[in-house]
Write a protein that holds these residues in place. Sequence first.
Motif, PDB file in Angstrom:
ATOM      1  N   PRO A  65      -6.668   7.736  -3.859  1.00 42.86           N
ATOM      2  CA  PRO A  65      -6.538   6.438  -3.177  1.00 42.86           C
ATOM      3  C   PRO A  65      -7.900   5.834  -2.839  1.00 42.86           C
ATOM      4  O   PRO A  65      -8.090   4.638  -2.897  1.00 42.86           O
ATOM      5  N   VAL A  66      -8.879   6.681  -2.553  1.00 45.65           N
ATOM      6  CA  VAL A  66     -10.197   6.196  -2.155  1.00 45.65           C
ATOM      7  C   VAL A  66     -10.882   5.449  -3.308  1.00 45.65           C
ATOM      8  O   VAL A  66     -11.792   4.655  -3.097  1.00 45.65           O
ATOM      9  N   ALA A  67     -10.436   5.682  -4.526  1.00 44.88           N
ATOM     10  CA  ALA A  67     -11.073   5.042  -5.675  1.00 44.88           C
ATOM     11  C   ALA A  67     -10.458   3.684  -6.002  1.00 44.88           C
ATOM     12  O   ALA A  67     -10.761   3.093  -7.010  1.00 44.88           O
ATOM     13  N   GLN A  68      -9.584   3.184  -5.135  1.00 48.50           N
ATOM     14  CA  GLN A  68      -8.931   1.903  -5.423  1.00 48.50           C
ATOM     15  C   GLN A  68      -9.875   0.732  -5.207  1.00 48.50           C
ATOM     16  O   GLN A  68      -9.994   0.220  -4.100  1.00 48.50           O
ATOM     17  N   ASN A  69     -10.504   0.278  -6.260  1.00 45.77           N
ATOM     18  CA  ASN A  69     -11.308  -0.925  -6.193  1.00 45.77           C
ATOM     19  C   ASN A  69     -10.651  -1.991  -7.055  1.00 45.77           C
ATOM     20  O   ASN A  69      -9.575  -1.789  -7.582  1.00 45.77           O
ATOM     21  N   ASP A  70     -11.317  -3.144  -7.163  1.00 44.63           N
ATOM     22  CA  ASP A  70     -10.698  -4.247  -7.890  1.00 44.63           C
ATOM     23  C   ASP A  70     -10.660  -4.012  -9.394  1.00 44.63           C
ATOM     24  O   ASP A  70      -9.915  -4.651 -10.114  1.00 44.63           O
ATOM     25  N   ALA A  71     -11.512  -3.113  -9.863  1.00 42.03           N
ATOM     26  CA  ALA A  71     -11.543  -2.812 -11.289  1.00 42.03           C
ATOM     27  C   ALA A  71     -11.937  -1.349 -11.444  1.00 42.03           C
ATOM     28  O   ALA A  71     -12.504  -0.745 -10.538  1.00 42.03           O
ATOM     29  N   ALA A  72     -11.622  -0.784 -12.591  1.00 40.94           N
ATOM     30  CA  ALA A  72     -12.049   0.582 -12.887  1.00 40.94           C
ATOM     31  C   ALA A  72     -13.447   0.536 -13.492  1.00 40.94           C
ATOM     32  O   ALA A  72     -13.776  -0.372 -14.241  1.00 40.94           O
ATOM     33  N   LEU A  73     -14.286   1.523 -13.143  1.00 37.32           N
ATOM     34  CA  LEU A  73     -15.618   1.621 -13.737  1.00 37.32           C
ATOM     35  C   LEU A  73     -15.599   2.705 -14.800  1.00 37.32           C
ATOM     36  O   LEU A  73     -15.164   3.821 -14.546  1.00 37.32           O
ATOM     37  N   LEU A  74     -16.099   2.393 -15.975  1.00 34.31           N
ATOM     38  CA  LEU A  74     -15.959   3.280 -17.128  1.00 34.31           C
ATOM     39  C   LEU A  74     -17.291   3.373 -17.854  1.00 34.31           C
ATOM     40  O   LEU A  74     -18.034   2.395 -17.908  1.00 34.31           O
ATOM     41  N   SER A 125      -4.539  -0.389 -18.717  1.00 30.44           N
ATOM     42  CA  SER A 125      -4.127  -0.955 -17.437  1.00 30.44           C
ATOM     43  C   SER A 125      -2.610  -1.115 -17.445  1.00 30.44           C
ATOM     44  O   SER A 125      -2.003  -1.224 -18.504  1.00 30.44           O
ATOM     45  N   HIS A 178       0.821  -1.208   0.000  1.00 35.82           N
ATOM     46  CA  HIS A 178       0.000   0.000   0.000  1.00 35.82           C
ATOM     47  C   HIS A 178       0.854   1.256   0.000  1.00 35.82           C
ATOM     48  O   HIS A 178       0.533   2.243  -0.654  1.00 35.82           O
ATOM     49  N   THR A 194      -6.291   1.430 -14.230  1.00 38.08           N
ATOM     50  CA  THR A 194      -6.224   0.328 -13.271  1.00 38.08           C
ATOM     51  C   THR A 194      -4.846  -0.322 -13.380  1.00 38.08           C
ATOM     52  O   THR A 194      -4.146  -0.127 -14.377  1.00 38.08           O
ATOM     53  N   GLY A 195      -4.455  -1.053 -12.334  1.00 35.32           N
ATOM     54  CA  GLY A 195      -3.115  -1.630 -12.363  1.00 35.32           C
ATOM     55  C   GLY A 195      -2.904  -2.687 -11.307  1.00 35.32           C
ATOM     56  O   GLY A 195      -3.803  -2.999 -10.518  1.00 35.32           O
ATOM     57  N   ASP A 196      -1.722  -3.248 -11.311  1.00 40.17           N
ATOM     58  CA  ASP A 196      -1.366  -4.325 -10.397  1.00 40.17           C
ATOM     59  C   ASP A 196       0.153  -4.359 -10.286  1.00 40.17           C
ATOM     60  O   ASP A 196       0.864  -4.084 -11.250  1.00 40.17           O
TER      61      ASP A 196
END
Lengths: 337, 337
Positions: free
Chosen positions: B34-43, B92, B18, B126-128
């Motif tokens: 940072p608050v928008a960190q979810n498992d996927a981006a919404l588009l 991504s 983190h 999005t990323g990893d």
Amino acid sequence: MNNDLILLGHGSGGRLSHQLLDELIIPALSGLEPVAQNDAALLDSPSGRLAFTTDSYVVDPVFFPGGNIGDLAVNGTVNDLAMMGAKPLWMSVGLILEEGFSKKELAEILASMRRAADLAGIRIVTGDTKVVPRGKADRIFINTSGIGVVEHDLVISGANARPGDSIIVSGTIGDHGIAVMASREGLELGTTVKSDSAALNSLVTELVSGLGSCLHVLRDPTRGGVATTLKEIALQSGVDLRLREDSLPVKSAVKGVCSILGLDPLYVANEGKLLLFAASESASRAVEIMKRNPLGIDAAIIGEVTGKGGGRISLETCSGGSRSVEMLSGEQLPRIC
Amino acid sequence: MNNDLILLGHGSGGRLSHQLLDELIIPALSGLEPVAQNDAALLDSPSGRLAFTTDSYVVDPVFFPGGNIGDLAVNGTVNDLAMMGAKPLWMSVGLILEEGFSKKELAEILASMRRAADLAGIRIVTGDTKVVPRGKADRIFINTSGIGVVEHDLVISGANARPGDSIIVSGTIGDHGIAVMASREGLELGTTVKSDSAALNSLVTELVSGLGSCLHVLRDPTRGGVATTLKEIALQSGVDLRLREDSLPVKSAVKGVCSILGLDPLYVANEGKLLLFAASESASRAVEIMKRNPLGIDAAIIGEVTGKGGGRISLETCSGGSRSVEMLSGEQLPRIC
């Protein structure tokens, strides 16, 4: 030159690359005709919001009880889409292969990717393969990126946990991490712990339609485990949480290995479990829905949101005490996915 | 513990992960809160067909004249979308880092990704990040997957080359491959060959609107070079091609290094060039459009589709002879992208 092994030339972009693609990778992964090989896949744009996600997989060992790096990569990306409440549609597969990797093992991995994709109802539509010299990677790394469509108007987000919400886990925790660790260390356990690697999108569909706007947060507790994932959610939502240790479903074999290895199941990775936050009045319904699905048979309410706050998590221990739960620190379980 | 280096714990999913995300990766790549960190981006789903592509980058060395692995990864994925005639929208970023990799170099790579993305008008959404132990990867590998929208009804495909079509290249060939090879081998050339790494989407937009349905094929000749890419197109379309060697634009420095290393520029990778097949009556217009754009200043007509066929390519050599062109065989230039 051994025809069973991956060669550097398989990554050249030339004749050998095309052979590998045409003879092994494309037939294994998809129904793509060779003629359809363009730089990108063309897809009909769905109506609704899109979800887009990516993950790289570097798990060691590549094969472990309950799965391998291939189905893990498919399930992981399907689950990242599902956790947004999205229906998984399309996936890409990026392979990085080490020179000398076995084609037989590659074929096995690709076949399990295809099976996992079919099972989850996602289509593998585009891909890429690179090869690096021996010693410059560890056998195989896989990136999967996924696109899904959100067909509802619910707000499902790690930032949407609300005071009073119940916290539910869909089953036993720590199975994946312990399966991989035990396999890596060659532990003789008497019993085999299997990875829980599974696609959760069918379960999510049932939860979305059954709970509607009472469903606030979905997240799969992978790297860092349930503790780290809950801490992320608590911080994103600005709430404090309380967990009850005696409510946490943990297989006895997992407990056993954890105590041998000095691990806390709360921090061990899962690959087929989800955490759900829902309005408390719908908590028992959520558990019911989960228990009707084989993937949610051990579902349990494990705690609640106590109120607005700075992201504190307190765990009521079995012995009647209470301790604070923080994120995983250090490198407890590298290369778990 | 050296605070300047990537540690295994940075890949744990826990606290160190983190920190790396919040302090280095996310600020470098995007305006994501940072608050928008979810498992996927919404588009928001665009209207029109979607294009979806993926590529992993394992280039060695990571930094080379004219770019680094970061802008290369962004430009490569932008170009794969552009070659479908798609407008790049979202990307991504999947990082695989070797333990001990320098945070300073990581920051530099991410900054150049951000600059390249801004320049191309694509958003990193999005990323990893994964970390593997020292010796299990080579410094840094990057996967970029991209989504674009096709806002026209043209059929632009490697399977769409037609008898009589002119074949046009947007500029000098082999610059990227030679820049990377020379840098890897530490060649002292007197002059520096720079990679041509660049995003071609603006040039493609101009070509699509200027040529309309006369535009049949777009493809960027990366790994395997112009020869391999043309062979792919010839096979996909079921046509034969003729090339004129004296029409191929090649920088004299590139010619020089090629003769030192025993390489043929036709097989050397490009990362900022495109091949275009167009109806012959629009060929000069295509060249005009290219030459108005700095990325197409050295554009040239290099050959034509001679008719339906089995994918044969004949090259009329400068000496007046003719030879057959095949795909790159073997491992001429591993890890060129």
